[in-house]
Design an enzyme around this catalytic site. Structure first.
Site, PDB file in Angstrom:
ATOM      1  N   TYR A  65     -12.434  -2.725  -3.082  1.00 35.11           N
ATOM      2  CA  TYR A  65     -13.054  -2.684  -1.839  1.00 35.11           C
ATOM      3  C   TYR A  65     -14.466  -2.613  -1.830  1.00 35.11           C
ATOM      4  CZ  TYR A  65      -8.160  -2.330   0.132  1.00 35.11           C
ATOM      5  OH  TYR A  65      -6.845  -2.594   0.369  1.00 35.11           O
ATOM      6  N   GLU A  89      -9.690  -9.902  -7.673  1.00 35.43           N
ATOM      7  CA  GLU A  89      -8.890  -8.810  -7.304  1.00 35.43           C
ATOM      8  C   GLU A  89      -7.670  -8.733  -8.653  1.00 35.43           C
ATOM      9  OE1 GLU A  89      -7.627  -9.288  -3.415  1.00 35.43           O
ATOM     10  OE2 GLU A  89      -9.866  -8.877  -2.665  1.00 35.43           O
ATOM     11  N   PHE A 135     -15.425   3.565   7.816  1.00 35.44           N
ATOM     12  CA  PHE A 135     -13.905   3.608   7.363  1.00 35.44           C
ATOM     13  C   PHE A 135     -13.843   3.749   5.733  1.00 35.44           C
ATOM     14  CE2 PHE A 135     -14.344  -0.872   7.946  1.00 35.44           C
ATOM     15  CZ  PHE A 135     -13.788  -1.386   6.710  1.00 35.44           C
ATOM     16  N   LYS A 151       0.800  -1.075   0.028  1.00 33.06           N
ATOM     17  CA  LYS A 151      -0.029  -0.052   0.077  1.00 33.06           C
ATOM     18  C   LYS A 151       0.889   1.028  -0.049  1.00 33.06           C
ATOM     19  CE  LYS A 151      -3.835  -2.311   2.174  1.00 33.06           C
ATOM     20  NZ  LYS A 151      -4.905  -2.371   3.509  1.00 33.06           N
ATOM     21  N   ARG A 189       2.782  -6.888   9.121  1.00 30.34           N
ATOM     22  CA  ARG A 189       1.982  -5.870  10.008  1.00 30.34           C
ATOM     23  C   ARG A 189       2.488  -5.777  11.264  1.00 30.34           C
ATOM     24  NH1 ARG A 189      -3.883  -7.663   7.296  1.00 30.34           N
ATOM     25  NH2 ARG A 189      -3.887  -6.103   5.487  1.00 30.34           N
ATOM     26  N   ASN A 237      -1.919  -0.118   7.350  1.00 25.72           N
ATOM     27  CA  ASN A 237      -1.460  -1.495   7.661  1.00 25.72           C
ATOM     28  C   ASN A 237      -0.737  -1.914   6.554  1.00 25.72           C
ATOM     29  OD1 ASN A 237      -3.639  -1.873   5.904  1.00 25.72           O
ATOM     30  ND2 ASN A 237      -4.812  -3.399   7.354  1.00 25.72           N
ATOM     31  N   HIS A 268      -1.667  -5.756   1.617  1.00 28.30           N
ATOM     32  CA  HIS A 268      -3.069  -6.279   1.139  1.00 28.30           C
ATOM     33  C   HIS A 268      -2.721  -7.791   0.712  1.00 28.30           C
ATOM     34  CE1 HIS A 268      -7.045  -7.132  -0.413  1.00 28.30           C
ATOM     35  NE2 HIS A 268      -6.455  -7.906  -1.307  1.00 28.30           N
TER      36      HIS A 268
END
Ligand code: IDP
Ligand code: MG
Length: 149
Positions: A49, A126, A57, A9, A102, A112, A115
């Protein structure tokens, strides 16, 4: 052999941890079959997502993931989905074991750093969001001879 989608990320890339994280996946024996640095658009974030649309969130998650480039990865190995989830650690880094990505490198659930797909079905969905079929390569991966009986 199973394929999973993994992503470093924006915080992982900005903090200079991309190489470190890729090295962990490599050392586990996962074959990299797709990899690119890219900017996630709002459209891609919404598709990726989709299951979280409407959650408190969600807006922050889209802002986070679109804020700077990510490294998108397709990794292959026996049980690749579960192995990458295990290596990434618990969603909230505060609960992630030391030794996981993490647990070792992150502090908060909203930052975090990695993914990993949660099932083979999610992985297929995905991968199709992030990669064109011709961007995924199958090639002889000599370590497999020594990774699997
Ligand atoms: P996962 O990434 O471990 O599969 P999910 O529950 O699918 O976890 O959530 C997707 C992502 O959304 C998380 O990795 C994290 O970046 C973010 N997220 C999940 N829950 C929260 C939260 O309570 N606050 C902020 N961000 C969250
Ligand atoms: Mg998830």
């Amino acid at each position: 052999m199973e394929r999973t989608f993994a992503m470093i990320k924006p915080d992982g890339v900005q903090r200079g941890l991309a190489g470190e994280i890729i090295a962990r996946y490599e050392r586990k024996g996962l074959r990299i079959v797709g990899m690119k640095i890219m900017q996630v658009t709002e459209e891609i974030a919404n598709a990726h997502y989709a299951e979280h649309v409407g959650k408190p969130f969600f807006k922050g998650l889209v802002e986070y993931i679109t804020a700077a480039p990510v490294v998108a990865l397709v990794l292959e190995g026996a049980n690749a989905v579960a192995e990458v989830r295990k290596m990434n650690g618990a969603t909230n880094p505060a609960n992630a074991d030391m030794g996981t990505i993490r647990g070792d490198y992150a502090q908060e659930v909203g930052r975090n750093i990695v993914h990993g797909s949660d099932s083979v079905e999610s992985a297929e969905r995905e991968i199709a969001i992030y990669f064109k079929p011709e961007e995924l390569l199958s090639y002889d991966y000599l370590p497999n001879k020594w990774l699997y009986e």
